[in-house]
Design a protein around this motif. Structure first.
Motif, mmCIF file in Angstrom:
data_model
loop_
_atom_site.group_PDB
_atom_site.id
_atom_site.type_symbol
_atom_site.label_atom_id
_atom_site.label_comp_id
_atom_site.label_asym_id
_atom_site.label_seq_id
_atom_site.Cartn_x
_atom_site.Cartn_y
_atom_site.Cartn_z
ATOM 1 N N ALA A 50 -30.791 12.087 58.776
ATOM 2 C CA ALA A 50 -31.075 10.553 58.060
ATOM 3 C C ALA A 50 -29.942 9.548 58.492
ATOM 4 O O ALA A 50 -28.966 10.144 58.803
ATOM 5 C CB ALA A 50 -31.228 10.657 56.454
ATOM 6 N N PRO A 51 -30.472 8.502 58.750
ATOM 7 C CA PRO A 51 -29.399 7.548 59.178
ATOM 8 C C PRO A 51 -28.577 7.238 57.668
ATOM 9 O O PRO A 51 -28.986 6.670 57.067
ATOM 10 C CB PRO A 51 -30.300 6.234 59.493
ATOM 11 C CG PRO A 51 -31.466 6.236 58.886
ATOM 12 C CD PRO A 51 -31.849 7.866 58.424
ATOM 13 N N ARG A 52 -27.255 7.705 58.168
ATOM 14 C CA ARG A 52 -26.272 7.354 56.809
ATOM 15 C C ARG A 52 -24.941 7.149 57.673
ATOM 16 O O ARG A 52 -25.007 7.127 59.044
ATOM 17 C CB ARG A 52 -26.110 8.517 56.092
ATOM 18 C CG ARG A 52 -27.335 9.037 55.421
ATOM 19 C CD ARG A 52 -27.662 7.897 54.301
ATOM 20 N NE ARG A 52 -28.857 8.403 53.326
ATOM 21 C CZ ARG A 52 -30.114 8.317 53.464
ATOM 22 N NH1 ARG A 52 -30.274 7.620 54.766
ATOM 23 N NH2 ARG A 52 -30.775 8.690 52.562
ATOM 24 N N ARG A 53 -23.983 6.572 56.928
ATOM 25 C CA ARG A 53 -22.613 6.498 57.432
ATOM 26 C C ARG A 53 -22.184 8.040 57.306
ATOM 27 O O ARG A 53 -21.859 8.372 56.337
ATOM 28 C CB ARG A 53 -21.757 5.323 56.855
ATOM 29 C CG ARG A 53 -22.139 4.168 57.319
ATOM 30 C CD ARG A 53 -21.236 3.215 56.623
ATOM 31 N NE ARG A 53 -21.143 3.230 55.280
ATOM 32 C CZ ARG A 53 -20.969 2.086 54.254
ATOM 33 N NH1 ARG A 53 -20.929 1.130 54.853
ATOM 34 N NH2 ARG A 53 -21.057 2.459 52.966
ATOM 35 N N ASP A 89 -27.342 2.924 53.661
ATOM 36 C CA ASP A 89 -26.005 2.378 53.968
ATOM 37 C C ASP A 89 -24.984 3.106 53.181
ATOM 38 O O ASP A 89 -23.886 2.620 53.330
ATOM 39 C CB ASP A 89 -26.076 0.751 53.613
ATOM 40 C CG ASP A 89 -26.260 0.585 51.961
ATOM 41 O OD1 ASP A 89 -26.621 1.609 51.344
ATOM 42 O OD2 ASP A 89 -25.821 -0.477 51.453
ATOM 43 N N GLY A 90 -25.296 4.272 52.770
ATOM 44 C CA GLY A 90 -24.512 5.071 51.946
ATOM 45 C C GLY A 90 -23.714 6.011 52.955
ATOM 46 O O GLY A 90 -23.930 6.126 54.171
ATOM 47 N N THR A 91 -22.499 6.595 52.534
ATOM 48 C CA THR A 91 -21.509 7.259 53.394
ATOM 49 C C THR A 91 -21.662 8.731 52.845
ATOM 50 O O THR A 91 -21.672 9.174 51.509
ATOM 51 C CB THR A 91 -20.279 6.784 53.203
ATOM 52 O OG1 THR A 91 -20.206 5.721 53.693
ATOM 53 C CG2 THR A 91 -19.184 7.521 54.118
ATOM 54 N N ASP A 108 -20.345 12.071 48.811
ATOM 55 C CA ASP A 108 -21.420 11.004 49.099
ATOM 56 C C ASP A 108 -20.950 9.649 48.295
ATOM 57 O O ASP A 108 -20.351 9.873 47.219
ATOM 58 C CB ASP A 108 -22.580 11.445 49.154
ATOM 59 C CG ASP A 108 -23.132 11.811 47.579
ATOM 60 O OD1 ASP A 108 -23.230 10.906 46.637
ATOM 61 O OD2 ASP A 108 -23.606 12.868 47.386
ATOM 62 N N THR A 109 -21.621 8.746 48.596
ATOM 63 C CA THR A 109 -21.502 7.549 47.724
ATOM 64 C C THR A 109 -22.672 7.111 46.919
ATOM 65 O O THR A 109 -22.780 6.075 46.666
ATOM 66 C CB THR A 109 -21.209 6.448 48.698
ATOM 67 O OG1 THR A 109 -21.897 6.015 49.631
ATOM 68 C CG2 THR A 109 -19.774 6.508 49.391
ATOM 69 N N GLY A 110 -23.547 8.213 46.749
ATOM 70 C CA GLY A 110 -24.610 8.136 46.014
ATOM 71 C C GLY A 110 -24.568 7.767 44.590
ATOM 72 O O GLY A 110 -23.856 7.500 44.155
#
Length: 187
Positions: A50-53, A89-91, A108-110
């Motif tokens: 998935a697109p994440r940082r 936009d999460g890491t 994670d920053t979730g």
């Protein structure tokens, strides 16, 4: 729809079989694994999900006795959970640390995990707050079974709305050091 349900059912059966086999004495097949190469491969695979940082922390230069496939599967379970808990936009960070043991973690920053759920999330069929209704509740139970089969333990550090880190902690006796003359030597 039928194919989707068939795929889901097949994955559920596979996970149940892994958990059932976790009680077998030969559940894991440890082999010497170069940690840097191994985590580099896992990190590369994760970025395709998935697109994440995506971040890869510093990885200790060690060789460790692990069942490569089972630990990789456990890490990908953790990464899949992190993807579900974060937005685009999460890491998501794959990190490791060598102290008196080797810790491999997915942070994670979730949305995090509420304190009252943290003791239950590693139980079979537990789905936490059920935010992800599609899940089987077996992923974290598999992570725990794989880690414990290696003589380790799992830990979670999280708070609701503050992100989450799940740590797989492996004992030091699995760590191999490179001896220039004789090859790997167990600590």
């Amino acid at each position: 729809l039928v194919l989707d349900e068939l795929e889901h059912t097949t994955a559920l059966v596979d996970r149940m079989l892994v958990l059932g086999r976790s009680m077998d004495p030969d559940f894991i097949q440890p082999e010497p694994v170069d940690l840097r190469s191994f985590l580099g491969d896992v990190f590369t695979a994760a970025q395709l999900l998935a697109p994440r940082r995506w971040e890869l922390g510093v990885v200790p230069d060690v060789v460790i006795l692990l069942d490569r496939d089972k630990v990789r599967g456990a890490l990908l379970n953790l990464i899949d959970n992190a993807v579900k808990a974060t937005t685009a936009d999460g890491t998501i960070r794959l990190e490791s640390e060598l102290t008196s043991a080797l810790t491999i973690a997915i942070a994670d920053t979730g949305r995090g995990i509420a304190a009252e759920l943290q003791d239950r999330i590693f139980q079979r069929f537990e789905r936490g707050d059920q935010a992800e209704r599609r899940g089987s509740g077996l992923g974290l139970a598999i992570v725990k079974a794989v880690t414990e089969a290696h003589g380790g333990r799992v830990a979670v550090v999280s708070a609701a709305g503050k992100g989450c880190a799940v740590r797989m902690v492996f004992p030091a006796n699995l760590i191999l050091e490179q001896d220039d003359e004789t090859g790997p030597e167990q600590r």
